[in-house]
Design an enzyme around this catalytic site. Structure first.
Site, PDB file in Angstrom:
ATOM      1  N   THR A  73       0.840  -1.200   0.000  1.00  9.58           N
ATOM      2  CA  THR A  73       0.000   0.000   0.000  1.00  9.58           C
ATOM      3  C   THR A  73       0.873   1.247   0.000  1.00  9.58           C
ATOM      4  OG1 THR A  73      -1.823  -1.102   1.134  1.00  9.58           O
ATOM      5  CG2 THR A  73      -1.741   1.302   1.312  1.00  9.58           C
ATOM      6  N   GLN A 176       0.689  -9.596  -5.361  1.00 11.32           N
ATOM      7  CA  GLN A 176       0.186 -10.973  -5.426  1.00 11.32           C
ATOM      8  C   GLN A 176       1.071 -11.885  -6.261  1.00 11.32           C
ATOM      9  OE1 GLN A 176      -2.128 -12.259  -3.654  1.00 11.32           O
ATOM     10  NE2 GLN A 176      -3.138 -10.441  -2.862  1.00 11.32           N
ATOM     11  N   SER A 195       5.069  -6.907  -1.240  1.00  5.33           N
ATOM     12  CA  SER A 195       4.631  -7.011   0.153  1.00  5.33           C
ATOM     13  C   SER A 195       5.082  -8.350   0.720  1.00  5.33           C
ATOM     14  CB  SER A 195       3.104  -6.912   0.189  1.00  5.33           C
ATOM     15  OG  SER A 195       2.651  -7.056   1.503  1.00  5.33           O
ATOM     16  N   ALA A 196       5.682  -8.339   1.923  1.00  6.56           N
ATOM     17  CA  ALA A 196       6.221  -9.582   2.493  1.00  6.56           C
ATOM     18  C   ALA A 196       5.132 -10.533   2.975  1.00  6.56           C
ATOM     19  CB  ALA A 196       7.151  -9.247   3.654  1.00  6.56           C
ATOM     20  N   THR A 233      13.281   4.836  10.709  1.00  4.75           N
ATOM     21  CA  THR A 233      14.280   3.822  11.037  1.00  4.75           C
ATOM     22  C   THR A 233      13.942   2.497  10.354  1.00  4.75           C
ATOM     23  OG1 THR A 233      14.641   4.895  13.154  1.00  4.75           O
ATOM     24  CG2 THR A 233      15.369   2.608  12.973  1.00  4.75           C
ATOM     25  N   CYS A 318      -9.575  -6.088   1.588  1.00  2.00           N
ATOM     26  CA  CYS A 318      -9.561  -4.645   1.813  1.00  2.00           C
ATOM     27  C   CYS A 318     -10.932  -4.056   1.609  1.00  2.00           C
ATOM     28  CB  CYS A 318      -8.560  -3.984   0.884  1.00  2.00           C
ATOM     29  SG  CYS A 318      -6.917  -4.607   1.194  1.00  2.00           S
TER      30      CYS A 318
HETATM   31  N1  PLP Z   1      -1.788  -4.767  -4.054  1.00  2.00           N
HETATM   32  C1  PLP Z   1      -2.432  -5.930  -4.159  1.00  2.00           C
HETATM   33  C2  PLP Z   1      -2.674  -6.517  -5.519  1.00  2.00           C
HETATM   34  C3  PLP Z   1      -2.907  -6.582  -3.022  1.00  2.00           C
HETATM   35  O1  PLP Z   1      -3.580  -7.730  -3.144  1.00  2.00           O
HETATM   36  C4  PLP Z   1      -2.669  -6.001  -1.756  1.00  2.00           C
HETATM   37  C5  PLP Z   1      -3.205  -6.628  -0.527  1.00  2.00           C
HETATM   38  O2  PLP Z   1      -4.211  -7.318  -0.549  1.00  2.00           O
HETATM   39  C6  PLP Z   1      -1.969  -4.791  -1.694  1.00  2.00           C
HETATM   40  C7  PLP Z   1      -1.538  -4.207  -2.866  1.00  2.00           C
HETATM   41  C8  PLP Z   1      -1.684  -4.122  -0.381  1.00  2.00           C
HETATM   42  O3  PLP Z   1      -0.634  -4.779   0.266  1.00  2.00           O
HETATM   43  P1  PLP Z   1      -0.236  -4.457   1.782  1.00  2.00           P
HETATM   44  O4  PLP Z   1      -1.181  -5.218   2.637  1.00  2.00           O
HETATM   45  O5  PLP Z   1       1.184  -4.934   1.895  1.00  2.00           O
HETATM   46  O6  PLP Z   1      -0.326  -3.002   1.974  1.00  2.00           O
END
Ligand code: PLP
Length: 371
Positions: A73, A176, A195-196, A233, A318
């Protein structure tokens, strides 16, 4: 085996114990602030540098600066704010995740950004031609995810990379796709959001990859860390965990893929036998994702009656709490009723065999009750 089995891996995955072990080692030693000049700080910085090398290796591309963020995000928000500060017009697909759609809409409302939205086809794939046709002389960038979080549909990143003029920035949200065998090394990709916690790493850390030397403004201002690209940090143990999760995903890629595909085939057969319509494009789809609907059966009802056995999602996590049908399914041409019937099932290499008999029995009993 303990129930319910977790089948919402696209929302988040369960931390791999091997990743936890790596992070525990770092938390259990006196680790300095990675910006500090003393030995303990330099040691912390070296762990982050090693993690950077590991991530670049797993991606198979070394022409990026990595900015550690709190997740995809923040990576998407950072890149979109930076792009909007230097361009008038973007081309964006309508099936992007909210972490792309919302900041783009914010830039439109508050900073006069102009956007051409490009729809997907009935399979949930955004056609390369439509993206190219949407370009204008003043277009500064194209935003296209590598794989959709609701359907798993793979997007034509490589074809787009081949067709895109060199002056147009290509940003790929790969939250993803990364770690699931997708090729993300096309040389035309200018930036990537990762994203980890989508690949059994820790929640709270992600990365924005940007073409080396690209001078993009930071979203966060403060101590000037990360060469001024993002203040704050560095969370070194989380970063090390992210790198370990990526390394394991690469090392076990084929094993995981085979496991995920086998589970998907069984799930597809099961679902079709029970009258489902498969919404994911199976020939071009993440191996761990299946979006489907049982016509006439509200997905929330099935989610509830299956809940002692499996945890499945209605749409993107989300969007939880938002009663509107998924924008992705609507973009594919489903009407609101059909979209409300859609379930997203997503799993991982950790997922064992599903309790097919129980799932089937519950399904048939619900069908009888509403008939
Ligand atoms: N982009 C995609 C395609 C996602 O599926 C997600 C989370 O579901 C995100 C971005 C957001 O990731 P994060 O939870 O690391 O902020």
């Amino acid at each position: 085996m303990s129930f319910p089995l977790y089948l919402d891996a696209n929302a988040t995955t369960i931390l791999d114990p091997r990743v936890l072990e790596v992070m525990r080692d770092h938390w259990n030693q006196p680790l300095g602030n990675a910006s500090a000049a003393h030995g303990s700080g330099r040691y912390a910085a070296s762990i982050a540098e090693d993690a950077e090398d590991t991530l670049l290796d797993t991606l198979g591309a070394h022409h990026y600066d990595i900015t550690w963020t709190s997740g995809a995000t923040e990576a998407n928000n950072t890149l979109i704010a930076a792009l909007a500060s230097r361009t008038q017009h973007l081309v964006v697909s309508t099936i992007e995740h909210a972490s792309v759609l919302r900041p783009v809409q914010h830039q439109m409302q508050h900073h006069g950004l102009d956007v051409t939205w490009v729809h997907c086809d009935a399979d949930g794939v955004v056609p390369t031609r439509a993206l190219i046709e949407a370009l204008r002389p003043d277009t500064g960038g194209v935003l296209l995810m590598a794989a959709n979080n609701v359907t798993g549909a793979l997007q034509p990143i490589n074809a787009l990379g081949d067709a895109l003029p060199p002056e147009v920035w290509l940003h790929v949200d790969a939250a993803q796709a990364f770690g699931k065998g997708c090729i993300l090394s096309h040389p035309r990709i200018d930036s990537l959001a990762l994203s980890a916690h989508k690949l059994h790493g820790p929640v709270g850390v992600g990365a924005l990859f940007t073409r080396r030397g690209a001078d993009l403004p930071s979203l966060l201002h403060g101590g000037g860390q990360q060469q001024g690209r993002r203040a704050g940090t560095l969370p070194v143990p989380l970063i090390a965990g992210f790198a370990e999760a990526a390394r394991l995903a690469q090392q076990e890629e084929e094993l995981r893929r085979q496991h995920n595909l086998a589970l998907r085939q069984t799930l597809v057969d099961f679902s079709r036998n029970h009258g489902a319509q498969i919404l994911s494009p199976l020939t071009s789809c993440l191996p761990n994702t299946l979006c489907l609907r049982f016509p006439g059966l509200e997905a929330s009802l099935l989610q509830a009656v299956w809940s002692p056995w499996v945890t499945v999602a209605l749409g993107s996590a989300c969007a939880a709490g938002n009663p509107d049908p998924s924008h992705v399914l609507m973009a594919m041409g489903l009407d609101a009723q059909a979209a409300q019937e859609a379930l997203r099932i997503s799993w991982s290499f950790q997922t064992p065999e599903l309790p097919w008999r129980e799932l089937s029995a519950v399904f048939q009993s619900v069908r009888r009750q509403i008939a």
